[in-house]
Design an enzyme around this catalytic site. Structure first.
Site, PDB file in Angstrom:
ATOM      1  N   GLN A 166     -30.976   4.817  -9.416  1.00 21.47           N
ATOM      2  CA  GLN A 166     -31.597   4.886  -8.102  1.00 21.47           C
ATOM      3  C   GLN A 166     -32.702   3.842  -7.995  1.00 21.47           C
ATOM      4  O   GLN A 166     -33.063   3.196  -8.988  1.00 21.47           O
ATOM      5  CB  GLN A 166     -32.211   6.279  -7.899  1.00 21.47           C
ATOM      6  CG  GLN A 166     -33.265   6.620  -8.948  1.00 21.47           C
ATOM      7  CD  GLN A 166     -33.532   8.089  -9.095  1.00 21.47           C
ATOM      8  OE1 GLN A 166     -33.224   8.879  -8.206  1.00 21.47           O
ATOM      9  NE2 GLN A 166     -34.104   8.489 -10.225  1.00 21.47           N
ATOM     10  N   ASP A 181     -26.928  14.126 -17.456  1.00 20.13           N
ATOM     11  CA  ASP A 181     -26.614  14.829 -16.216  1.00 20.13           C
ATOM     12  C   ASP A 181     -26.811  16.322 -16.443  1.00 20.13           C
ATOM     13  O   ASP A 181     -26.344  16.888 -17.442  1.00 20.13           O
ATOM     14  CB  ASP A 181     -25.176  14.540 -15.815  1.00 20.13           C
ATOM     15  CG  ASP A 181     -24.705  15.409 -14.676  1.00 20.13           C
ATOM     16  OD1 ASP A 181     -25.198  15.222 -13.547  1.00 20.13           O
ATOM     17  OD2 ASP A 181     -23.854  16.290 -14.928  1.00 20.13           O
ATOM     18  N   ALA A 182     -27.522  16.987 -15.527  1.00 20.59           N
ATOM     19  CA  ALA A 182     -27.872  18.389 -15.725  1.00 20.59           C
ATOM     20  C   ALA A 182     -26.635  19.278 -15.841  1.00 20.59           C
ATOM     21  O   ALA A 182     -26.617  20.226 -16.643  1.00 20.59           O
ATOM     22  CB  ALA A 182     -28.777  18.863 -14.585  1.00 20.59           C
ATOM     23  N   HIS A 241     -45.114  22.245  -6.767  1.00 19.25           N
ATOM     24  CA  HIS A 241     -44.820  22.560  -8.167  1.00 19.25           C
ATOM     25  C   HIS A 241     -45.394  23.907  -8.578  1.00 19.25           C
ATOM     26  O   HIS A 241     -44.780  24.613  -9.397  1.00 19.25           O
ATOM     27  CB  HIS A 241     -45.355  21.441  -9.075  1.00 19.25           C
ATOM     28  CG  HIS A 241     -44.556  20.181  -8.987  1.00 19.25           C
ATOM     29  ND1 HIS A 241     -44.953  19.088  -8.250  1.00 19.25           N
ATOM     30  CD2 HIS A 241     -43.351  19.844  -9.521  1.00 19.25           C
ATOM     31  CE1 HIS A 241     -44.051  18.138  -8.338  1.00 19.25           C
ATOM     32  NE2 HIS A 241     -43.064  18.570  -9.103  1.00 19.25           N
ATOM     33  N   GLU A 287     -33.436  15.018 -17.674  1.00 17.02           N
ATOM     34  CA  GLU A 287     -33.607  14.084 -16.558  1.00 17.02           C
ATOM     35  C   GLU A 287     -32.506  13.037 -16.618  1.00 17.02           C
ATOM     36  O   GLU A 287     -32.222  12.479 -17.682  1.00 17.02           O
ATOM     37  CB  GLU A 287     -34.975  13.417 -16.640  1.00 17.02           C
ATOM     38  CG  GLU A 287     -35.177  12.225 -15.721  1.00 17.02           C
ATOM     39  CD  GLU A 287     -35.042  12.573 -14.245  1.00 17.02           C
ATOM     40  OE1 GLU A 287     -34.365  11.814 -13.524  1.00 17.02           O
ATOM     41  OE2 GLU A 287     -35.603  13.606 -13.829  1.00 17.02           O
ATOM     42  N   ASP A 338     -35.753  21.617 -10.790  1.00 16.29           N
ATOM     43  CA  ASP A 338     -36.583  20.723  -9.967  1.00 16.29           C
ATOM     44  C   ASP A 338     -35.722  19.527  -9.575  1.00 16.29           C
ATOM     45  O   ASP A 338     -35.886  18.417 -10.075  1.00 16.29           O
ATOM     46  CB  ASP A 338     -37.808  20.293 -10.773  1.00 16.29           C
ATOM     47  CG  ASP A 338     -38.777  19.462  -9.952  1.00 16.29           C
ATOM     48  OD1 ASP A 338     -38.643  19.444  -8.711  1.00 16.29           O
ATOM     49  OD2 ASP A 338     -39.665  18.817 -10.552  1.00 16.29           O
ATOM     50  N   ASP A 389     -40.728  13.393 -13.507  1.00 13.85           N
ATOM     51  CA  ASP A 389     -42.110  12.974 -13.275  1.00 13.85           C
ATOM     52  C   ASP A 389     -43.111  13.748 -14.109  1.00 13.85           C
ATOM     53  O   ASP A 389     -44.284  13.391 -14.187  1.00 13.85           O
ATOM     54  CB  ASP A 389     -42.458  13.097 -11.791  1.00 13.85           C
ATOM     55  CG  ASP A 389     -42.086  14.458 -11.211  1.00 13.85           C
ATOM     56  OD1 ASP A 389     -42.352  15.486 -11.864  1.00 13.85           O
ATOM     57  OD2 ASP A 389     -41.515  14.490 -10.110  1.00 13.85           O
TER      58      ASP A 389
END
Length: 550
Positions: free
Chosen positions: A280, A387-388, A311, A353, A406, A333
């Site tokens: 991205q 990848d989740a 959060h 992530e 998240d 993040d």
């Protein structure tokens, strides 16, 4: 018996100002070589045409959002226009050589500059609203229509040129033409994601494709069919090709300055980090004295001035109860991990992530690492770049007391599988006895049907749910699938779902430091407000039947 009449002698063709030849053409090479060169031109032009299509789909998905919709619009409009272009090209068959050369020059100009034009309209006029709210979409349809017309006109003219080199049956000529066309499309389709996009980017890649297109078309006509053109036609085509090449080269020289100016128009003048990763575009603005920190992923605001409210609302309700082992899906993040580590008794945090560049930025950028409390320096935090969905499939059963999702908003095509019933089933399997799942379910007020579809999907996976909402998010930038949303319609809240195998209690852990933006009373009020808006009877979203389009 009826005697057959002798056929009338053919009438001589009227003189043509551009090309006076409709029979076999005189070539500077042998017919076999000429036929091969035409098929090579078909190959190159087909590759360029598919690159234009993919470039429009990719850029529209990034700028406007919802890649399924953008791909459907671009491809359907282009295919329709190709049919119209083929019909219109029948009038040019007597002037096939000059017609093909003019079409390729025009296609190279339109296709090469399409990405830059679409980006410019989005950057400088995307926030106008009113009648121009759908300006980028209208331009996308216009480019798809124009390129489809030009690409469709190629085939009849190329068929005419092949037949004029050496006559053969129509079936054989069509087979040769389409074989070269399809192989060229394969090469273009592979070159775009694996070569042009990662090495050159969308803007420079489109400009280079246009340059290749005009050189291939011009060389074929001026080199192979030059005797089929008048002297004036040759000079006009040569000058047109040189003008197109000059425009594309000038645009390529200015790409860097153009991107910076467009980025400042979209994000403001304090862009500190802007990088296109393999996943991205990552943009970081502010973070200096007097400038709030904002993190954008593919143009969507992920970290803004209200990040703490988001959060805390996502993490703290899930941490009521056992929380020694915590899994965070997304959240590169580090801000969700920051809230997790505020609770005593946390022994291990696994963070999954997809984009390693986000984690690297969260580790090394002074402002972002300060905001996340330098969580990546904590030995309890373990990062996996994956990848989740795939990671959860390999995760051990009953391994985590808390799972926190998240993730980007539902409705973004790349995230759809992360809001599917199958995904929540994997998350349920990873939960230990008494474990809890916290899900970010997108904007609540702006897209209530999507929010309640997420809740219904979590329930369909065998979990009991408590939905709730928290107000107060940054306006002016879309977080969901539609990046053309104006400031007046930007989401103003977040929706969340807390889930467990037994009905979970929506509360706060009294042993943990008190959240700055959240209290038990406001949390209960937010849950009651959410419950009053329930949309009943919604089916769950699955991998094969996603339901987050609206």
């Amino acid at each position: 018996m009826i005697e057959p009449h002798a056929p009338a002698p053919p009438r001589p063709a009227p003189p043509c100002p551009v090309s006076s030849r409709s029979g076999p053409v005189r070539l500077p090479v042998r017919p076999g070589t000429g036929r091969f060169l035409v098929l090579a031109g078909v190959f190159v032009c087909a590759a360029c045409g598919l690159v234009y299509e993919l470039e429009l789909v990719a850029l529209a998905s990034y700028l406007i959002g919802d890649s399924v919709t953008q791909a459907s619009v671009v491809l359907s409009v282009m295919v329709f226009a190709m049919g119209i272009g083929s019909l219109a090209a029948k009038r040019l068959r007597r002037h096939a050589a000059i017609g093909f050369g003019a079409i390729e020059a025009t296609l190279a100009l339109v296709g090469g500059l399409s990405a830059m034009a679409l980006y410019a309209v989005f950057a400088w006029t995307g926030a106008w609203g009113g009648l121009w709210a759908n300006g980028p979409r209208c331009l996308l349809v216009g480019f798809s229509l124009a390129m489809g017309l030009l690409i469709g006109a190629e085939v009849p003219l190329l068929m005419e040129l092949i037949q004029r080199i050496r006559r053969q049956d129509a079936g054989g000529a069509v087979a040769d033409l389409f074989a070269a066309d399809y192989v060229g499309a394969l090469v273009g389709g592979l070159a775009f994601p694996f070569l042009l996009l990662p090495l050159l980017g969308q803007l420079t890649g489109a400009l280079l494709t246009g340059a290749v297109n005009v050189v291939a078309g011009g060389s074929l006509v001026l080199g192979l069919f030059r005797r089929d053109l008048t002297r004036r036609a040759r000079w006009l085509l040569l000058l047109a090709n040189l003008a197109v090449l000059g425009l594309l080269a000038s645009a390529a020289v200015m790409v860097g300055d153009f991107e910076r100016a467009a980025r400042h128009a979209v994000y403001g003048g304090d862009v500190r980090v802007a990088v296109q990763t393999g996943v991205q575009e990552v943009v970081l603005t502010g973070g200096t004295p007097g400038r709030p920190l904002d993190l954008f992923l593919d143009g969507r605001l992920r970290v803004g001035q209200d990040e703490r409210r988001y959060h805390e609302a996502l993490v703290h309700p899930a941490m009521t109860g056992p929380h020694a082992r915590v899994l965070i899906l997304g959240g590169g993040d580090g801000l969700a991990a920051r809230e997790v580590l505020r609770h005593p008794g946390v022994q291990r945090v696994d963070l999954v992530e997809l984009d390693p560049a986000v984690v690297r930025l969260a580790r090394t950028d002074p402002a972002l690492s300060r905001l996340n409390g330098h969580v990546y320096g904590d030995r309890r935090v373990h990062v996996s770049t994956a990848d989740a969905f795939g990671w959860l499939r390999r995760a051990p059963a009953s391994a985590y007391d808390v799972v926190i999702e998240d993730l980007p908003d539902p409705g973004i095509t790349a995230s759809t599988k992360l809001y599917a019933q199958e995904f929540y089933g994997l998350a349920r399997r990873a939960l230990a006895r008494g474990g809890r799942l916290a899900v970010h379910a997108g904007p609540f007020s702006a897209r209530p049907r999507v929010f309640w579809t997420v809740e219904a999907t979590v329930r369909a996976a065998g979990l009991r749910t408590v939905p709730y909402r928290v107000s107060g998010r940054d306006s002016g930038f879309a977080a969901g699938p539609d990046r053309t949303t104006g400031a007046a319609r930007a989401p103003r809240d977040w929706g969340f779902v807390l889930a467990a195998r037994t009905p979970p209690a929506l509360a706060l852990d009294r042993r943990a430091p008190r959240p700055r933006t959240l209290s038990a009373a406001t949390l209960a009020a937010d849950a009651r407000a959410a419950a009053r808006t329930r949309v009943p009877g919604l089916p769950p979203s699955t991998l094969v039947h996603p339901r987050y389009a609206g």
